[in-house]
Motif scaffolding. Structure first.
Motif, PDB file in Angstrom:
ATOM      1  N   ALA A 216       0.822  -1.208   0.000  1.00  0.00           N
ATOM      2  CA  ALA A 216       0.000   0.000   0.000  1.00  0.00           C
ATOM      3  C   ALA A 216       0.854   1.256   0.000  1.00  0.00           C
ATOM      4  N   PHE A 217       2.151   1.124   0.248  1.00  0.00           N
ATOM      5  CA  PHE A 217       3.017   2.295   0.309  1.00  0.00           C
ATOM      6  C   PHE A 217       3.295   2.821  -1.094  1.00  0.00           C
ATOM      7  N   PRO A 218       3.202   4.122  -1.285  1.00  0.00           N
ATOM      8  CA  PRO A 218       3.385   4.689  -2.627  1.00  0.00           C
ATOM      9  C   PRO A 218       4.838   4.588  -3.087  1.00  0.00           C
ATOM     10  N   LEU A 219       5.042   4.201  -4.347  1.00  0.00           N
ATOM     11  CA  LEU A 219       6.364   4.142  -4.957  1.00  0.00           C
ATOM     12  C   LEU A 219       6.580   5.304  -5.917  1.00  0.00           C
ATOM     13  N   LEU A 220       5.574   6.146  -6.058  1.00  0.00           N
ATOM     14  CA  LEU A 220       5.682   7.410  -6.773  1.00  0.00           C
ATOM     15  C   LEU A 220       5.109   8.500  -5.876  1.00  0.00           C
ATOM     16  N   GLN A 221       5.676   9.673  -5.959  1.00  0.00           N
ATOM     17  CA  GLN A 221       5.144  10.814  -5.202  1.00  0.00           C
ATOM     18  C   GLN A 221       4.412  11.739  -6.160  1.00  0.00           C
ATOM     19  N   TYR A 222       3.228  12.164  -5.772  1.00  0.00           N
ATOM     20  CA  TYR A 222       2.497  13.096  -6.617  1.00  0.00           C
ATOM     21  C   TYR A 222       2.468  14.472  -5.971  1.00  0.00           C
ATOM     22  N   THR A 223       2.335  15.476  -6.799  1.00  0.00           N
ATOM     23  CA  THR A 223       2.237  16.848  -6.302  1.00  0.00           C
ATOM     24  C   THR A 223       1.375  17.658  -7.256  1.00  0.00           C
ATOM     25  N   GLU A 224       0.675  18.629  -6.722  1.00  0.00           N
ATOM     26  CA  GLU A 224      -0.103  19.554  -7.554  1.00  0.00           C
ATOM     27  C   GLU A 224       0.542  20.927  -7.589  1.00  0.00           C
ATOM     28  N   ARG A 225       1.701  21.066  -6.940  1.00  0.00           N
ATOM     29  CA  ARG A 225       2.390  22.344  -6.853  1.00  0.00           C
ATOM     30  C   ARG A 225       3.525  22.399  -7.868  1.00  0.00           C
ATOM     31  N   THR A 226       3.553  23.453  -8.670  1.00  0.00           N
ATOM     32  CA  THR A 226       4.598  23.597  -9.667  1.00  0.00           C
ATOM     33  C   THR A 226       5.954  23.931  -9.028  1.00  0.00           C
ATOM     34  N   ASP A 227       5.962  24.717  -7.967  1.00  0.00           N
ATOM     35  CA  ASP A 227       7.238  25.048  -7.324  1.00  0.00           C
ATOM     36  C   ASP A 227       7.870  23.826  -6.670  1.00  0.00           C
ATOM     37  N   ARG A 228       7.058  22.974  -6.095  1.00  0.00           N
ATOM     38  CA  ARG A 228       7.587  21.741  -5.500  1.00  0.00           C
ATOM     39  C   ARG A 228       8.127  20.806  -6.584  1.00  0.00           C
ATOM     40  N   PHE A 229       7.456  20.778  -7.717  1.00  0.00           N
ATOM     41  CA  PHE A 229       7.897  19.951  -8.833  1.00  0.00           C
ATOM     42  C   PHE A 229       9.269  20.412  -9.330  1.00  0.00           C
ATOM     43  N   VAL A 230       9.444  21.710  -9.489  1.00  0.00           N
ATOM     44  CA  VAL A 230      10.723  22.253  -9.967  1.00  0.00           C
ATOM     45  C   VAL A 230      11.824  21.995  -8.942  1.00  0.00           C
ATOM     46  N   THR A 231      11.533  22.155  -7.668  1.00  0.00           N
ATOM     47  CA  THR A 231      12.524  21.881  -6.627  1.00  0.00           C
ATOM     48  C   THR A 231      12.990  20.435  -6.680  1.00  0.00           C
ATOM     49  N   ALA A 232      12.054  19.511  -6.930  1.00  0.00           N
ATOM     50  CA  ALA A 232      12.412  18.095  -7.035  1.00  0.00           C
ATOM     51  C   ALA A 232      13.285  17.834  -8.263  1.00  0.00           C
ATOM     52  N   LEU A 233      12.968  18.481  -9.392  1.00  0.00           N
ATOM     53  CA  LEU A 233      13.797  18.312 -10.587  1.00  0.00           C
ATOM     54  C   LEU A 233      15.228  18.792 -10.330  1.00  0.00           C
ATOM     55  N   LEU A 234      15.369  19.900  -9.640  1.00  0.00           N
ATOM     56  CA  LEU A 234      16.696  20.433  -9.345  1.00  0.00           C
ATOM     57  C   LEU A 234      17.453  19.552  -8.355  1.00  0.00           C
ATOM     58  N   ALA A 235      16.754  18.687  -7.645  1.00  0.00           N
ATOM     59  CA  ALA A 235      17.403  17.736  -6.741  1.00  0.00           C
ATOM     60  C   ALA A 235      17.792  16.448  -7.458  1.00  0.00           C
ATOM     61  N   GLY A 236      17.566  16.384  -8.779  1.00  0.00           N
ATOM     62  CA  GLY A 236      17.979  15.220  -9.549  1.00  0.00           C
ATOM     63  C   GLY A 236      16.907  14.173  -9.761  1.00  0.00           C
ATOM     64  N   ARG A 237      15.668  14.503  -9.485  1.00  0.00           N
ATOM     65  CA  ARG A 237      14.587  13.534  -9.676  1.00  0.00           C
ATOM     66  C   ARG A 237      13.950  13.701 -11.046  1.00  0.00           C
ATOM     67  N   VAL A 238      13.178  12.705 -11.439  1.00  0.00           N
ATOM     68  CA  VAL A 238      12.482  12.710 -12.721  1.00  0.00           C
ATOM     69  C   VAL A 238      11.016  13.022 -12.467  1.00  0.00           C
ATOM     70  N   GLY A 239      10.433  13.880 -13.303  1.00  0.00           N
ATOM     71  CA  GLY A 239       9.018  14.211 -13.208  1.00  0.00           C
ATOM     72  C   GLY A 239       8.239  13.607 -14.357  1.00  0.00           C
TER      73      GLY A 239
END
Length: 471
Positions: A216-239
């Motif tokens: 039941a634990f999520p293996l993907l993280q979802y977000t509705e915030r564009t600033d959080r999405f960009v911060t994650a990309l800059l940390a080396g993650r894939v969107g």
């Protein structure tokens, strides 16, 4: 598929929104196709039909195609189509397709409708000081929002089409030079290998992208915030952006990232770190408190202080049910009330949840069907569960909370300990796109920390430390 008028018209059959017209241009009879509702009629009339009819008089067929493609038909996007399947794809993505008699190519002109839901504030991930723009259902609008937050030429989008029936547009986002190329390749290949009918729902996206997982634990993280999405990309993650879904996915994910809140980057690092510690404490309380109460009240009364034990015994004197029945009933009632609040309209959902909880809890205690101590334990655990920032993660914790309570009712603290060890082993065995799930606690930590790190500039010098508050 052959690029002919008969093949295109046969593919759409008798559907009412498919429009086929015969138009004249330069003395030639051309076939115009478009999907009503996906395109704007005024755009087709002004930027496709008018130039074809007026500006190309006297041209032969070859000249007509060449001049129309090179800009005489003044449309921003013009694509040469040589295959019937490609023509169908363009039609379904807001293009008008013009077939030229005797030619093996067609021209597709963009004429997409502009009817979209406007961007608004996030509904779930609200912050006090953060940005107020959230993703909507149009993927191209979403990529534009991301570009506004990150004006860098290194931002990349790889677009694919997934779903044999829905033909859903999917974009993989990353930052060139920051994201691991292996992670990018793994994500793109996973999407290309999907042989599914639809990718139009969140459940389909999450299960197909992560495999048929038995957790039941999520293996993907979802977000509705564009600033959080960009911060994650800059940390080396894939969107991952999916057309039709007002959210975006981030990979990989781990426990540390699931416990992060969008508000953390809006506070100073001292306040954010303190709240993160409090959040982890709430995680332990919501997971363990019902099981601990069952174990202590039913098996290990000697571990309770005398005053507390006497209070628990007095509250249970006239209750006809054993402790585990009380706790299970309250946990299930709590889940049902929460689900009822979600299913009802927003205007009355919260009212029903609050009133239902008060009425059911108070009535059950007064009728001596449950003890006040059990009600307090379950209520505190439920409230602490609301402190978890990720709802998917919180849902998984709610399931394991129930499992731990049942284990404690079977063997007391020994059963509770065994269930906790099973949970830790299960989490230790999970991976999200090759990353350890228990970061930041595992040795192979891939990111995330309990305490929020200070944000410093690239040119900050060691001697700058301790100069807070000085100009």
């Amino acid at each position: 598929m052959e690029l002919t008028a008969a093949a295109i018209e046969a593919a759409f059959g008798e559907t009412g929104d498919f429009v086929a017209r015969e138009v004249e241009a330069a003395g030639w009879r051309l076939r115009l196709y478009f999907i009503d509702g996906l395109v704007t009629g005024g755009t087709i009339s002004e930027y496709v039909l008018r130039p074809l009819a007026q500006a190309l008089t006297g041209a032969n067929m070859g000249q007509l195609v060449e001049r129309a493609e090179r800009g005489t038909v003044y449309n921003a996007v013009c694509v040469r189509v040589t295959d019937g399947a490609d023509a169908l794809s363009k039609l379904l993505n807001g293009f008008a397709v013009v077939l030229f008699p005797g030619e093996k190519t067609a021209l597709a002109f963009e004429a997409k409708t502009t009817v979209n839901r406007s961007t608004g504030a996030p509904q779930v991930e609200n912050t006090v000081k953060g940005a107020k723009d959230a993703f909507n259902e149009n993927m191209r609008i979403n990529t534009g929002l991301i570009r506004r937050h990150m004006r860098s030429e290194k931002l990349r989008f790889t677009q694919l089409v997934v779903g044999t029936q829905t033909a859903t547009n999917v974009s993989v986002a990353w930052v060139d030079g920051v994201t691991d190329p292996e992670l990018i390749e793994r994500t793109v290949q996973r999407l290309k290998s999907l042989d599914v009918d639809s990718l139009a729902t969140t459940a389909a996206a999450e299960e197909y992208l992560t495999g048929s997982r038995k957790t039941a634990f999520p293996l993907l993280q979802y977000t509705e915030r564009t600033d959080r999405f960009v911060t994650a990309l800059l940390a080396g993650r894939v969107g991952i952006l999916i057309d039709g879904l007002p959210l975006a996915y981030l990979a990989p994910v781990n426990l540390g990232r699931l416990m992060d809140s969008p508000e953390d980057l809006s506070r100073d690092f001292v306040s954010a770190s303190a709240l993160r510690v409090l959040r982890y404490a709430a995680l332990l309380v919501t997971l363990l408190l019902p099981g601990l109460y069952v174990a202590m009240a039913a098996f290990h009364q000697e571990m309770l202080p005398t005053a507390l034990l006497q209070s628990v015994i007095e509250s249970k004197q006239n209750v006809p049910f054993p402790t585990i029945i009380e706790v299970l009933f309250l946990l299930l009632a709590f889940e049902i009330l929460q689900e009822a609040g979600l299913q009802l309209p927003q205007s009355i959902g919260q009212t029903v949840s609050i009133i239902g909880g008060l009425v059911v809890g108070s009535a059950a205690v007064e009728a001596k069907l449950i003890s006040p101590a059990a009600l307090i334990a379950v209520s505190v655990a439920g409230i602490c569960g609301f402190a978890l920032p990720e709802r998917d993660f919180a849902d998984a914790i709610r399931i394991w909370r129930l499992v731990l309570a049942v284990a404690a009712s079977i063997a007391g603290l020994f059963g509770l300990t065994a269930a906790v060890l099973l949970l830790v082993a299960r989490l230790a065995g999970l991976q999200s796109y090759g990353a350890a799930y228990l970061a930041p606690f595992s040795a192979a930590s891939g990111g995330g920390a309990i305490l929020r790190k200070r944000l410093v500039t690239r040119n900050q010098k060691p001697e700058d430390a301790g100069q807070e508050g000085k100009p």
